[in-house]
Design an enzyme around this catalytic site. Structure first.
Site, PDB file in Angstrom:
ATOM      1  N   LYS A  53       0.855  -1.207   0.000  1.00  0.00           N
ATOM      2  CA  LYS A  53       0.000   0.000   0.000  1.00  0.00           C
ATOM      3  C   LYS A  53       0.880   1.242   0.000  1.00  0.00           C
ATOM      4  O   LYS A  53       2.049   1.197   0.391  1.00  0.00           O
ATOM      5  CB  LYS A  53      -0.939   0.021   1.213  1.00  0.00           C
ATOM      6  CG  LYS A  53      -0.267  -0.023   2.597  1.00  0.00           C
ATOM      7  CD  LYS A  53       0.284   1.294   3.124  1.00  0.00           C
ATOM      8  CE  LYS A  53       0.994   1.140   4.467  1.00  0.00           C
ATOM      9  NZ  LYS A  53       1.808   2.298   4.849  1.00  0.00           N
ATOM     10  N   ASP A  57      -2.040  -1.393  10.534  1.00  0.00           N
ATOM     11  CA  ASP A  57      -2.230  -1.415   9.081  1.00  0.00           C
ATOM     12  C   ASP A  57      -2.958  -2.646   8.572  1.00  0.00           C
ATOM     13  O   ASP A  57      -3.282  -2.714   7.382  1.00  0.00           O
ATOM     14  CB  ASP A  57      -0.856  -1.387   8.383  1.00  0.00           C
ATOM     15  CG  ASP A  57      -0.394   0.022   8.115  1.00  0.00           C
ATOM     16  OD1 ASP A  57      -1.164   0.961   8.371  1.00  0.00           O
ATOM     17  OD2 ASP A  57       0.740   0.174   7.640  1.00  0.00           O
TER      18      ASP A  57
HETATM   19  C1  LIG Z   1       1.627   4.938  10.433  1.00  0.00           C
HETATM   20  C2  LIG Z   1       1.628   3.809   9.448  1.00  0.00           C
HETATM   21  C3  LIG Z   1       0.840   4.306   8.216  1.00  0.00           C
HETATM   22  O1  LIG Z   1       0.533   3.338   7.312  1.00  0.00           O
HETATM   23  O2  LIG Z   1       2.979   3.535   9.152  1.00  0.00           O
HETATM   24  P1  LIG Z   1       3.790   2.366   8.332  1.00  0.00           P
HETATM   25  O3  LIG Z   1       4.082   1.247   9.292  1.00  0.00           O
HETATM   26  O4  LIG Z   1       2.921   1.930   7.210  1.00  0.00           O
HETATM   27  O5  LIG Z   1       5.060   2.989   7.879  1.00  0.00           O
HETATM   28  C4  LIG Z   1       0.919   2.605  10.055  1.00  0.00           C
HETATM   29  O6  LIG Z   1      -0.401   2.893  10.431  1.00  0.00           O
HETATM   30  C5  LIG Z   1       1.610   1.935  11.199  1.00  0.00           C
HETATM   31  O7  LIG Z   1       1.021   0.667  11.271  1.00  0.00           O
HETATM   32  P2  LIG Z   1       1.816  -0.623  11.759  1.00  0.00           P
HETATM   33  O8  LIG Z   1       3.160  -0.709  11.076  1.00  0.00           O
HETATM   34  O9  LIG Z   1       0.880  -1.788  11.608  1.00  0.00           O
HETATM   35  O10 LIG Z   1       2.060  -0.204  13.240  1.00  0.00           O
HETATM   36  P3  LIG Z   1       1.978  -1.037  14.574  1.00  0.00           P
HETATM   37  O11 LIG Z   1       2.751  -2.308  14.414  1.00  0.00           O
HETATM   38  O12 LIG Z   1       0.555  -1.090  15.033  1.00  0.00           O
HETATM   39  O13 LIG Z   1       2.766  -0.041  15.556  1.00  0.00           O
HETATM   40  C6  LIG Z   1       4.181   0.110  15.588  1.00  0.00           C
HETATM   41  C7  LIG Z   1       4.484   1.209  16.601  1.00  0.00           C
HETATM   42  O14 LIG Z   1       4.202   2.484  16.011  1.00  0.00           O
HETATM   43  C8  LIG Z   1       3.515   3.349  16.900  1.00  0.00           C
HETATM   44  N1  LIG Z   1       2.228   3.765  16.308  1.00  0.00           N
HETATM   45  C9  LIG Z   1       1.672   3.047  15.280  1.00  0.00           C
HETATM   46  C10 LIG Z   1       0.499   3.479  14.699  1.00  0.00           C
HETATM   47  C11 LIG Z   1      -0.110   4.658  15.190  1.00  0.00           C
HETATM   48  N2  LIG Z   1      -1.259   5.123  14.652  1.00  0.00           N
HETATM   49  N3  LIG Z   1       0.443   5.346  16.206  1.00  0.00           N
HETATM   50  C12 LIG Z   1       1.612   4.910  16.774  1.00  0.00           C
HETATM   51  O15 LIG Z   1       2.108   5.563  17.690  1.00  0.00           O
HETATM   52  C13 LIG Z   1       3.360   2.594  18.193  1.00  0.00           C
HETATM   53  O16 LIG Z   1       4.426   2.988  19.026  1.00  0.00           O
HETATM   54  C14 LIG Z   1       3.595   1.144  17.846  1.00  0.00           C
HETATM   55  O17 LIG Z   1       4.227   0.471  18.879  1.00  0.00           O
END
Ligand SMILES: C[C@@](CO)(OP(=O)(O)O)[C@H](O)COP(=O)(O)OP(=O)(O)OC[C@H]1O[C@@H](n2ccc(N)nc2=O)[C@H](O)[C@@H]1O
Ligand SMILES: Nc1ncnc2c1ncn2[C@@H]1O[C@H](COP(=O)(O)OP(=O)(O)O)[C@@H](O)[C@H]1O
Length: 289
Positions: A11, A137
């Site tokens: 994505k 995500d």
């Molecule tokens: C911000 C995004 C946008 O797409 O970044 P990317 O990971 O795709 O780069 C995502 O929502 C990321 O989703 P995902 O990668 O599943 O994150 P998670 O495993 O849930 O969280 C990893 C860490 O990021 C932080 N986290 C994540 C999502 C959020 N809305 N707020 C946060 O503060 C938290 O500290 C968590 O411990």
């Protein structure tokens, strides 16, 4: 034995605004998610073996029980209505730590596939709620349509952004999401917008400046890509992307990408390729009956 082959796509976050932070530390955000036709390929075969879940090959650096594919399968296990195991094969093409959601996509693809093969009969809402336990995500990949997302990324409303060609660029580094969200210089007070403005405004990514400061490779790749247009960061990086009207134009810029960076020309998709393939498989099962 029954089997099912599905793509597990990446994505992009067309923009990413951080509008606040909850008491549990998670950030409230607004973003538009769109799928692209760059994907891992997963193959699921039902087994009658004792080992309930097997995976081949294992992903280097990701222990079996930490793999989001295995975690997703374990979440569905209590809902099985048959006593079969599952063997999963993965052809991993998506880079990790790139902000293109490969791990989350693999988890969602596993939930969608096993819901069929294990005859769990769970609605998408339940699969998304289970998936959210694995990462913010996962729900978008279960939802399967481009969406304006709010909350921590799980409140999804369908949108239909344009579907240009993209040049996707992966600088030679991985960016851990948690590191960016804990950075003291991260802007967390972008005013919330309405969904009606989501596709009209030129949104930005609040993580960009923090990632550029911490990762010189991303900074260098961003400045390089910016020569050709409005370069953007997806998620918390490290990947960058640029939209093009024509595939030829995108290929011309790809040909100039320095060898040290990976690059793909791809197309934005408003329906997930996983859902397209899954619907075809479901239709073929009905025809066979
Ligand atoms: C911000 C995004 C946008 O797409 O970044 P990317 O990971 O795709 O780069 C995502 O929502 C990321 O989703 P995902 O990668 O599943 O994150 P998670 O495993 O849930 O969280 C990893 C860490 O990021 C932080 N986290 C994540 C999502 C959020 N809305 N707020 C946060 O503060 C938290 O500290 C968590 O411990
Ligand atoms: N099946 C999987 N594919 C990719 N990464 C996985 C998987 N299972 C667990 N992970 C872990 O999740 C981390 C984030 O991976 P990924 O979702 O690809 O990146 P991002 O969140 O930056 O888009 C990886 O660094 C890896 O440790």
């Amino acid at each position: 034995m029954t089997s099912l082959a599905l793509p597990s796509p990446a994505k992009l976050n067309l923009f990413l605004h951080i509008t606040g932070q909850r008491e549990d530390g998670y950030h409230e955000l607004q973003t538009v998610f769109q799928f692209i036709d760059v994907a891992d390929h997963m193959h699921f075969s039902v087994t009658d073996s004792d080992s309930l879940i097997s995976l081949s090959p294992e992903i280097p650096g990701v222990p079996f029980e930490h793999n989001l594919i295995v975690k997703a399968a374990r979440l569905l296990e209590p809902y099985r209505s048959n006593n079969t195991g599952i063997h999963i094969e993965i052809d991993k093409c998506l880079p990790m730590g790139g902000g293109i959601g490969g791990g989350s996509s693999n988890a969602a693809t596993t939930l969608l596939a096993l819901n069929q093969l294990w005859q769990c009969h769970l609605p998408l809402e339940t699969l998304a709620a289970l998936g959210k336990q694995l990462g913010a995500d996962v729900p978008i990949f279960v939802f399967g349509h481009s969406a304006f997302a709010e909350g921590i990324g799980e409140k999804l409303s369908k949108v239909e952004p344009e579907t240009p060609f993209y040049l996707l660029l992966k600088p030679n580094c991985e960016v851990p999401t948690g590191q960016i969200f804990t950075d003291k210089y991260l802007t967390r007070d972008t005013p919330a917008i309405r969904i009606s403005h989501a596709l009209k405004l030129e949104g930005h990514n609040d993580c960009l400046e923090v990632v550029r400061r911490l990762y010189s490779e991303v900074d260098e790749a961003f400045l390089w890509l910016q020569q050709f247009g409005d370069a953007k960061l997806t998620g918390t990086g490290a990947c960058l992307f640029l939209a093009f009207d024509s595939i030829d134009e995108a290929n011309r810029v790809k040909a100039a990408v320095p060898d040290k960076w990976q690059a793909w020309v791809c197309r934005g998709c408003n329906t997930s390729p996983t859902h397209n393939a899954l619907n075809q498989w479901i239709a073929s099962q009905h025809t066979e009956c």
